[in-house]
Design an enzyme around this catalytic site. Structure first.
Site, short mmCIF file in Angstrom:
data_model
loop_
_atom_site.label_atom_id
_atom_site.label_comp_id
_atom_site.label_asym_id
_atom_site.label_seq_id
_atom_site.Cartn_x
_atom_site.Cartn_y
_atom_site.Cartn_z
N GLU A 108 0.83 -1.22 0.00
CA GLU A 108 0.00 0.00 0.00
C GLU A 108 0.86 1.26 0.00
O GLU A 108 2.08 1.20 0.19
CB GLU A 108 -0.93 0.00 1.22
CG GLU A 108 -0.17 -0.01 2.53
CD GLU A 108 -0.88 0.74 3.64
OE1 GLU A 108 -1.31 1.88 3.40
OE2 GLU A 108 -0.97 0.18 4.75
N VAL A 141 -5.43 0.32 3.15
CA VAL A 141 -5.62 -1.13 3.05
C VAL A 141 -6.85 -1.45 2.20
O VAL A 141 -6.80 -2.30 1.30
CB VAL A 141 -5.74 -1.77 4.46
CG1 VAL A 141 -6.22 -3.21 4.37
CG2 VAL A 141 -4.40 -1.69 5.18
N ASP A 152 -16.83 4.95 14.64
CA ASP A 152 -15.76 5.19 13.68
C ASP A 152 -15.12 3.85 13.34
O ASP A 152 -14.30 3.32 14.11
CB ASP A 152 -14.74 6.17 14.25
CG ASP A 152 -13.65 6.54 13.22
OD1 ASP A 152 -13.63 5.93 12.13
OD2 ASP A 152 -12.83 7.43 13.52
N SER A 185 -13.06 1.79 10.37
CA SER A 185 -12.29 1.94 9.13
C SER A 185 -12.93 1.16 7.98
O SER A 185 -13.43 0.05 8.18
CB SER A 185 -10.87 1.43 9.35
OG SER A 185 -10.18 1.39 8.12
N LYS A 223 -3.92 -1.60 14.07
CA LYS A 223 -3.03 -0.63 14.71
C LYS A 223 -3.36 -0.44 16.19
O LYS A 223 -4.50 -0.58 16.61
CB LYS A 223 -3.07 0.69 13.95
CG LYS A 223 -2.16 0.59 12.72
CD LYS A 223 -1.99 1.91 12.03
CE LYS A 223 -3.28 2.28 11.38
NZ LYS A 223 -3.49 1.56 10.13
N1 PSU Z 1 -0.05 0.45 8.54
C1 PSU Z 1 0.92 1.23 9.10
N2 PSU Z 1 0.74 2.58 9.04
C2 PSU Z 1 -0.35 3.16 8.40
C3 PSU Z 1 -1.38 2.35 7.82
C4 PSU Z 1 -1.15 0.99 7.92
O1 PSU Z 1 1.91 0.71 9.65
O2 PSU Z 1 -0.45 4.40 8.35
C5 PSU Z 1 -2.60 2.99 7.12
C6 PSU Z 1 -3.27 1.96 6.22
O3 PSU Z 1 -3.28 2.48 4.92
C7 PSU Z 1 -4.68 1.78 6.76
C8 PSU Z 1 -4.96 3.17 7.29
O4 PSU Z 1 -5.58 1.39 5.77
O5 PSU Z 1 -3.70 3.48 7.94
C9 PSU Z 1 -6.21 3.19 8.18
O6 PSU Z 1 -6.75 4.47 8.23
P1 PSU Z 1 -8.25 4.72 8.82
O7 PSU Z 1 -8.18 4.32 10.28
O8 PSU Z 1 -8.51 6.21 8.64
O9 PSU Z 1 -9.21 3.88 8.04
MN MN Z 2 -12.36 6.47 10.35
#
Ligand code: PSU
Ligand code: MN
Length: 315
Positions: free
Chosen positions: A29, A110, A140, A142, A161
């Site tokens: 990604e 992702v 919230d 993802s 995460k």
């Molecule tokens: N993995 C990491 N760092 C990141 C991400 C993944 O080590 O920054 C990114 C990925 O692209 C994942 C996104 O899809 O963070 C999730 O963001 P959100 O919580 O806004 O959906």
């Molecule tokens: Mn979000």
């Protein structure tokens, strides 16, 4: 593939050939480059992950949006733009078509990377951590989760995460039929930490065992599958210490009213500051390790599929 989708995808010649010959390919990604890590570590990491995939005998397919196309397999100048430009759009499933129309530079999360990988015929995708359910009222969530629920691609990551509500994220994945495999582990990792107290559905000891289960699940064509790889022990962080930093980062986000797609990048930045760079070191190490594991699994999967074809050709 319909005509307009075909026109929206641009694949490097190297990748086109690798896929046509059934060679191992690993998708990567780009949001982690543009929004997840600071410069210059982000650019070095993007290049290193590609090299690690190559050293593992697979072809890397880093994915991003540029010039009105979903590009699969990037040249170095595009990696550099993703790592340095101030205004890179963070692309999820909701804004994928919209930013294609703008012809703007976009980094895929992702969710969007899974979608592109599936459209290109790539089964294995490596990243750091998936998005999930953020703590709070549970509203919230993802788009990575609905993507895992509907797109048949294997995501190799260190779980969700650390800023997320891991129990709720695992419950969500269970409800939507996404299996969790543990790489040489019975436990779901918690990103920077090797343990979480949550168990995986199946432990796998090596790439051959993983490929067998992944192939069987993906053949159903229903949903994604998660291969959870604990972070390397040398840079893994202790879970209770992590929780203190995460809570402090979350209070800061609340106080500053950070929300939506800005929340995850903000929290990751806060953690790096509060931990004096230790979360950043851990994040870099686990990303590289996940690329290494993904290359092994992609190789085992390509071998399994070609053996299957050879057997079919004989009978
Ligand atoms: N993995 C990491 N760092 C990141 C991400 C993944 O080590 O920054 C990114 C990925 O692209 C994942 C996104 O899809 O963070 C999730 O963001 P959100 O919580 O806004 O959906
Ligand atoms: Mn979000």
């Amino acid at each position: 593939m319909n005509k307009s989708l075909h026109e929206a995808l641009r694949m490097s010649e190297e990748l086109r050939a690798a896929l046509a010959e059934g060679k191992p390919v690993v998708a990567l990604e780009s949001t982690v480059i543009s929004h997840g890590l600071p410069y210059p570590q982000n650019l070095a990491l993007a290049r290193e992950m590609e090299q690690i995939v190559r050293d593992g005998g697979a072809t890397p397919a880093t994915i991003a949006l540029a010039e009105g196309q979903l590009q699969i397999g990037l040249d170095d100048s595009l990696l550099e733009r993703l790592a340095t430009e101030a205004h890179v759009a963070k692309i999820s499933l909701r804004n994928l078509g919209l930013v294609l129309a703008d012809r703007a530079l976009g980094a895929t999360t992702v969710a969007a990377t899974m979608w592109a990988a599936q459209a290109a015929g790539i089964a294995i995708f490596a990243t750091g951590g998936i998005g999930g359910v953020h703590p709070g009222d549970g509203m919230d969530i993802s788009a990575d989760l609905p993507a895992l629920a509907t797109i048949p691609v294997c995501v190799v990551s260190s779980g969700a995460k650390a800023i997320l509500d891991l129990p709720r994220t695992c419950e969500w994945l269970e409800s939507w039929g996404v299996p969790l495999l543990g790489w040489q582990s019975d436990e779901m990792p918690a990103f920077y930490s090797r343990t979480s107290g949550r168990y995986v559905d199946r432990r796998v000891e090596d790439a051959t065992a993983a490929a067998r289960l992944i192939d069987a699940h993906l053949a159903l064509g229903r949903s994604g599958i998660l291969l959870a790889v604990p972070p390397p022990p040398e840079t893994a962080l202790e879970a209770t210490q992590m929780q203190r930093w995460v809570q402090a980062a979350q209070r800061e986000a609340m106080a500053r009213n950070v929300s939506g797609s800005e929340l995850t990048p903000f929290l990751l930045g806060e953690l790096a500051t509060r931990s004096e760079g230790r979360t950043l070191q851990s994040n870099l190490a686990l990303l590289k390790n996940n690329a290494r594991v993904a290359a092994q699994v992609a190789t085992a999967l390509a071998f399994k599929r070609s053996a299957h074809e050879r057997a079919n050709a004989r009978s």
